[in-house]
Enzyme design. Structure first.
Site, mmCIF file in Angstrom:
data_model
loop_
_atom_site.group_PDB
_atom_site.id
_atom_site.type_symbol
_atom_site.label_atom_id
_atom_site.label_comp_id
_atom_site.label_asym_id
_atom_site.label_seq_id
_atom_site.Cartn_x
_atom_site.Cartn_y
_atom_site.Cartn_z
ATOM 1 N N ASP A 5 1.408 5.858 -3.901
ATOM 2 C CA ASP A 5 0.159 5.113 -3.837
ATOM 3 C C ASP A 5 -0.718 5.503 -5.033
ATOM 4 O O ASP A 5 -0.822 6.676 -5.391
ATOM 5 C CB ASP A 5 -0.579 5.400 -2.524
ATOM 6 C CG ASP A 5 -1.643 4.349 -2.229
ATOM 7 O OD1 ASP A 5 -1.455 3.560 -1.294
ATOM 8 O OD2 ASP A 5 -2.664 4.313 -2.967
ATOM 9 N N VAL A 9 -3.664 -5.466 0.959
ATOM 10 C CA VAL A 9 -2.526 -6.177 0.365
ATOM 11 C C VAL A 9 -1.742 -6.792 1.515
ATOM 12 O O VAL A 9 -1.205 -6.066 2.367
ATOM 13 C CB VAL A 9 -1.637 -5.230 -0.468
ATOM 14 C CG1 VAL A 9 -0.483 -6.016 -1.084
ATOM 15 C CG2 VAL A 9 -2.455 -4.514 -1.552
ATOM 16 N N HIS A 25 3.605 -3.309 4.309
ATOM 17 C CA HIS A 25 3.985 -2.031 3.695
ATOM 18 C C HIS A 25 3.613 -0.910 4.647
ATOM 19 O O HIS A 25 2.622 -0.993 5.363
ATOM 20 C CB HIS A 25 3.273 -1.829 2.354
ATOM 21 C CG HIS A 25 1.791 -1.981 2.444
ATOM 22 N ND1 HIS A 25 1.179 -3.218 2.485
ATOM 23 C CD2 HIS A 25 0.789 -1.067 2.536
ATOM 24 C CE1 HIS A 25 -0.123 -3.061 2.590
ATOM 25 N NE2 HIS A 25 -0.400 -1.765 2.628
ATOM 26 N N HIS A 31 2.458 3.013 4.965
ATOM 27 C CA HIS A 31 1.930 4.202 4.293
ATOM 28 C C HIS A 31 2.620 5.420 4.898
ATOM 29 O O HIS A 31 2.615 5.594 6.121
ATOM 30 C CB HIS A 31 0.436 4.359 4.557
ATOM 31 C CG HIS A 31 -0.421 3.277 3.978
ATOM 32 N ND1 HIS A 31 -1.116 3.427 2.800
ATOM 33 C CD2 HIS A 31 -0.705 2.027 4.422
ATOM 34 C CE1 HIS A 31 -1.810 2.323 2.543
ATOM 35 N NE2 HIS A 31 -1.579 1.456 3.515
HETATM 36 P P1 5GP Z 1 -3.578 -1.464 2.481
HETATM 37 O O1 5GP Z 1 -5.030 -1.202 2.199
HETATM 38 O O2 5GP Z 1 -3.242 -2.934 2.289
HETATM 39 O O3 5GP Z 1 -3.075 -0.908 3.772
HETATM 40 O O4 5GP Z 1 -2.784 -0.640 1.384
HETATM 41 C C1 5GP Z 1 -2.665 -1.044 0.057
HETATM 42 C C2 5GP Z 1 -2.417 0.214 -0.733
HETATM 43 O O5 5GP Z 1 -1.926 -0.168 -2.003
HETATM 44 C C3 5GP Z 1 -3.666 1.052 -0.988
HETATM 45 O O6 5GP Z 1 -3.480 2.360 -0.435
HETATM 46 C C4 5GP Z 1 -3.810 1.069 -2.502
HETATM 47 O O7 5GP Z 1 -4.245 2.321 -3.006
HETATM 48 C C5 5GP Z 1 -2.411 0.730 -2.969
HETATM 49 N N1 5GP Z 1 -2.380 0.036 -4.245
HETATM 50 C C6 5GP Z 1 -3.132 -1.034 -4.624
HETATM 51 N N2 5GP Z 1 -2.828 -1.408 -5.879
HETATM 52 C C7 5GP Z 1 -1.846 -0.558 -6.290
HETATM 53 C C8 5GP Z 1 -1.103 -0.456 -7.525
HETATM 54 O O8 5GP Z 1 -1.273 -1.204 -8.483
HETATM 55 N N3 5GP Z 1 -0.167 0.531 -7.576
HETATM 56 C C9 5GP Z 1 0.077 1.385 -6.538
HETATM 57 N N4 5GP Z 1 1.010 2.316 -6.715
HETATM 58 N N5 5GP Z 1 -0.599 1.306 -5.373
HETATM 59 C C10 5GP Z 1 -1.553 0.355 -5.254
#
Ligand code: 5GP
Length: 118
Positions: A32, A97, A101, A103
């Site tokens: 992440d 996103v 996915h 975590h």
């Molecule tokens: P969500 O908030 O949808 O559960 O998780 C999305 C995750 O994607 C977040 O923890 C964020 O830090 C990670 N993320 C967003 N953009 C990028 C990126 O460009 N590269 C990587 N490696 N992680 C990303």
């Protein structure tokens, strides 16, 4: 309706860089970019068909099981094998996103709070 490719589709297509820790034909795992724990990995199916874990579970439970298995394996490789597995589902739950996915949060303890911020 066409939608913009998600950041994960762009990583899978190598349009933007990521620190890739695992990849096979169906799944990719990356570090992440904004880690919320000493070890914070994302395990992502390559298909963009499913926005969240519920959709994936209904449509392809085998792929969901594969994601859990890969998370378990990576937690053993990058930490001591103990981890939190988080699927944020919906904006109110912190999902940003909308490409399912998992975590994987590891390398600390809930008591010290290092795994507790997601
Ligand atoms: P969500 O908030 O949808 O559960 O998780 C999305 C995750 O994607 C977040 O923890 C964020 O830090 C990670 N993320 C967003 N953009 C990028 C990126 O460009 N590269 C990587 N490696 N992680 C990303």
């Amino acid at each position: 309706m066409t939608t913009e490719p998600s950041v994960f589709e762009r990583i899978i297509a190598r349009e933007i860089p990521a620190d890739i820790v695992f990849e096979n034909d169906r799944v990719i795992a990356i570090k992440d970019i904004a880690p919320q724990a000493p070890v914070h990995l994302l395990v992502i199916p390559k298909t963009a068909e499913y926005a969240n874990a519920g959709e994936l579970a209904a449509a392809d439970p085998q792929l969901l099981a594969e994601i859990v298995g890969i998370a378990n394996r990576l937690a053993g490789e990058h930490a001591n094998g103990q981890f939190r597995l988080v699927f944020n589902t919906g904006a109110d739950a912190g999902q940003t996103v909308f490409h399912v996915h998992a975590h994987v949060l590891a390398g600390g303890t809930l008591e010290e709070g290092s795994l507790g911020r997601l």
